[in-house]
Motif scaffolding. Sequence first.
Motif, short mmCIF file in Angstrom:
data_model
loop_
_atom_site.label_atom_id
_atom_site.label_comp_id
_atom_site.label_asym_id
_atom_site.label_seq_id
_atom_site.Cartn_x
_atom_site.Cartn_y
_atom_site.Cartn_z
N LEU A 117 -6.51 -7.79 -1.61
CA LEU A 117 -6.01 -8.41 -2.83
C LEU A 117 -5.05 -7.43 -3.53
CD1 LEU A 117 -6.31 -10.95 -4.58
CD2 LEU A 117 -8.11 -9.78 -5.84
N TYR A 161 -7.27 0.84 4.20
CA TYR A 161 -6.01 0.12 3.95
C TYR A 161 -5.66 0.09 2.46
CZ TYR A 161 -2.60 -3.69 4.82
OH TYR A 161 -1.46 -4.45 4.93
N GLU A 162 -6.68 -0.18 1.62
CA GLU A 162 -6.40 -0.34 0.18
C GLU A 162 -6.15 0.98 -0.52
OE1 GLU A 162 -9.21 -0.92 1.74
OE2 GLU A 162 -10.99 -0.72 0.46
N ASN A 206 -2.80 -2.32 -2.82
CA ASN A 206 -3.83 -3.34 -2.95
C ASN A 206 -5.00 -2.75 -3.73
OD1 ASN A 206 -3.08 -5.80 -1.20
ND2 ASN A 206 -2.53 -4.03 0.06
N ILE A 207 -5.76 -3.61 -4.41
CA ILE A 207 -6.85 -3.07 -5.21
C ILE A 207 -8.19 -3.17 -4.50
CG2 ILE A 207 -5.67 -3.52 -7.39
CD1 ILE A 207 -7.52 -5.96 -7.73
N GLY A 208 -8.26 -3.83 -3.37
CA GLY A 208 -9.51 -3.91 -2.62
C GLY A 208 -9.46 -5.09 -1.67
N LYS A 209 -10.59 -5.36 -1.04
CA LYS A 209 -10.64 -6.51 -0.13
C LYS A 209 -10.74 -7.79 -0.93
CE LYS A 209 -12.20 -4.20 3.97
NZ LYS A 209 -13.24 -3.95 4.95
N THR A 210 -10.38 -8.90 -0.30
CA THR A 210 -10.52 -10.19 -0.96
C THR A 210 -11.99 -10.57 -1.01
OG1 THR A 210 -10.15 -11.22 1.17
CG2 THR A 210 -8.25 -11.04 -0.28
N GLY A 221 -6.49 -9.66 4.39
CA GLY A 221 -7.77 -9.67 3.68
C GLY A 221 -7.85 -8.71 2.52
N LEU A 264 -14.77 -6.94 -2.27
CA LEU A 264 -14.46 -7.11 -3.69
C LEU A 264 -15.11 -8.38 -4.24
CD1 LEU A 264 -12.36 -5.66 -5.71
CD2 LEU A 264 -11.12 -7.79 -5.43
#
Lengths: 479, 411
Positions: free
Chosen positions: B150, A456-457, A469-473, B148, A478
């Motif tokens: 960022l 996704y990112e 997006n830069i990565g997962k939360t 989920g 991340l």
Amino acid sequence: MYDVVIIGAGVVGGMIARTLSKYDLQICILEKENDVAMGATKANSAIVHAGFDAHEGSLKARLNVRGSQMMETVCRELGVKYINNGSLVIGFDEDDRATIQALYQRGIENGVAQLRVVDKAALKQLEPNISDNAVCALVAPTGAIVCPYDLTIAAIGNAMDNGAELKCNFSVENIQKTENGYKVFSCNDCVESRFVINCAGLYSDKIAAMIGDDSICVHPRKGEYILLDKECGNLVSHTIFQTPSKMGKGILVSLTVDGNLLLGPTSVDIQDKENKNTSEEGFADILEKAQMSLQAIPGGKAITSFCGLRAVGNTGDFIITAPQKGFIHTAGIESPGLSASPAIAEYVTNMLKDNGLTLTEKAGYNPIRVSSHAFREASMEEKNRMIREEPAYGRIVCRCEGVTEGEILDAIRRNPKATDLDGVKRRTRAQMGRCQGGFCSPYIIELLAAQLQIPYECVTKFGGASTINIGKTKGGQLQ
Amino acid sequence: MRDLVIIGGGPAGMSAAIAAYESGIRDILILERDAQLGGILQQCIHNGFGLHNFGEELTGPEYAWKYEKQVRQLGIERKLNTMVLDLTEDKVITATNSEEGIFQIQAKAVILAMGCRERSKGALNIAGSRPAGIFSAGTAQKFINMKGYLPGKNVVILGSGDIGLIMARRMTLEGAKVHAVCELMPYSGGLARNIAQCLDDFGIELKLSHTVVEIHGKDRVEGVTIAKVDENRKPIAATREYIPCDTLLLSVGLIPENELSKAANVNLCRTTNGAVVDQDRQTSVPGIFACGNVLHVHDLVDFVSQEAEIAGKAAAEYVNQVQEASANIPLTTDGKIRYTVPQVITKKKDVTVYFRVGDIYKNVKINVFDGEKLVLSRKRPKVAPGEMESITIKAEQLEAATQLHFALEVM
């Protein structure tokens, strides 16, 4: 070994690819960006000019008039929206009247049909919202509008359906002459071809230099635009030009094929070929000058603004030459390049033939491409049949423009495949409406990630480092 | 033919459905475009919802679930993943979903509860490039809370609407650095409690009378230039300041989504961008009602639910053809008070009128006049554009009224 390699997937490269794809040839299109139609093709006035502007006897004049005649058929075959709305050049004083008369004469010389000059009363009848200061106009009924990236996507998609290949993210770094043709290198790839066609737009001088041809120089001329909401689309029906003068070519006001109102462009020569920044001065300039054409322009209805770069050559005319065996330049294709593109393709095809390329018509060539707007324009019965076959057509993803998941999946699956958010936008109009992707982009990213089988990112706005997006939360990877 | 179709299954739609059921009608259908009920509350995972209606601080999904549970218990029918494409003045609804395709429903009454959307960047005409990394605050909220992911690590926020304030805190909690919140106006459009809890508590600077004048970056945002604005809201060149960042969030206003209302020829109010309604939240088209953020942007969801109850009850009465004596009392405002909801009173019963002011005022009186005659007056220590106000007019005060003018008096 390809027969023809085309450098640049803009409208010129795309139309050439499509024209050549009807012959028994191995064709490859090289594009430095992540999608087609990313240069001058993406952001321009979207006009099919009638052909009274270019000087008599120039290549611009000849190919403009011919291209304008071909465009309607091309658009019908490719399922691209084309509206023959006609153009007006309006004049405000006696100087303008003289210029309009000269444009009329030039148009006649160039072979433009149905031209006429009208006075104030007739002009008001044609366009009731025109400024009261306009005293006369040149009417060009053959003028039209088309969506330039829709046309290019369709042309390249049709070429690919007929066997052409497309390599995106292939930035040409070097070209070597070989015994039978050329080797074209990117930093990590190489293709070999008997013939090479340079359709690199702003960078066509750089490509020319790679084969030792320093005669071409192309510089960017910046043009900023403002796009107004669809509720302004009924203010005019024609494309409205101001009379060119010592002060410049003026600002046009035009309907778009999607029903918005387009204002622009500014005209500023710059050096940086990547500078597509809009400016506060540009906005002010456009609004001030556009106000001269209409009685009132609702500037507050702007939904977006953008900037395009015209590829201006060093001869004043299109530069379409064969500097050495097997190599053809199409450079300096500024306005009326879009209008001329079908004719440029025809012209280049003849040059290839003269240069020794054998053109054998291919069995099974299909000039028809199913329109990107097929579902949108279908009847309710037809839509329901399509939803029964593919339930994704029943799910609306972009609520503002009413684009379904099925249409987005088509955009990702059909040639040339959309691989980023902007690619989906240009093919479907999803994210182009009032909320500008606010609601639907998270969902479109999900569809892209699933279809392309990437995380996704990793989905981008327009390739390269344009990730969303830069990565997962923190709950994910991340830290 | 359905008795009542409710367009939108967020807090307004659910509350309206329950109220209509409790008012005696049973043939109710909720059409929801999302995969679940709850609307925007599903992504609002912070707390603070329900203080007025439940006396506790709930998260958005918890608040929504209180209503969804009732909708389920009452067996109110709903179609999910269903988008309404068109609505006519005769209350014919055209909708689409994967199972049924495109279908039409004739309704006796319709409640509009489609909510609102965020104002986008395009409308702002910010100069510069157009890289990735520019989001409306609600989109960033969806990425973080629902997906989920960022969207960035170094953030500047333009606009101090409530979602922007909430996201300043949310992104900080996820490890991002929020460098500044710029607000064009000399005051914030958000709730005072959000400024305290989301900015002050995290040491995030709120720059009033500031805006973003240029966006930098080719592929992804690399920075923004901000500037202070003068009293005419024009940027002052000498105050330009570059802030390196990878993300620009926009929280520059909410716009009711009234495309369907327009299709049905419902009269809209230029100030609220929502329908013109009476005390029952009935629009200019008989039998079409509106409530929640599609009618006017609310500050608290509790008030959305309350408003939707009024619409639900009235829609049920419309279906059951309960008639009451009719009046026609238009409500006008002085400009300091920007608008009222309702805009017209057609029944002489107790009515609570909601309104917003256009600036911050301290120690004021809200005066309601009928011509020269003062009908009632209420004191407020402070009023602000970010907070909705209300005032209740009794039936007896309406007895002789022909029109009501709302005026703000600074004491």
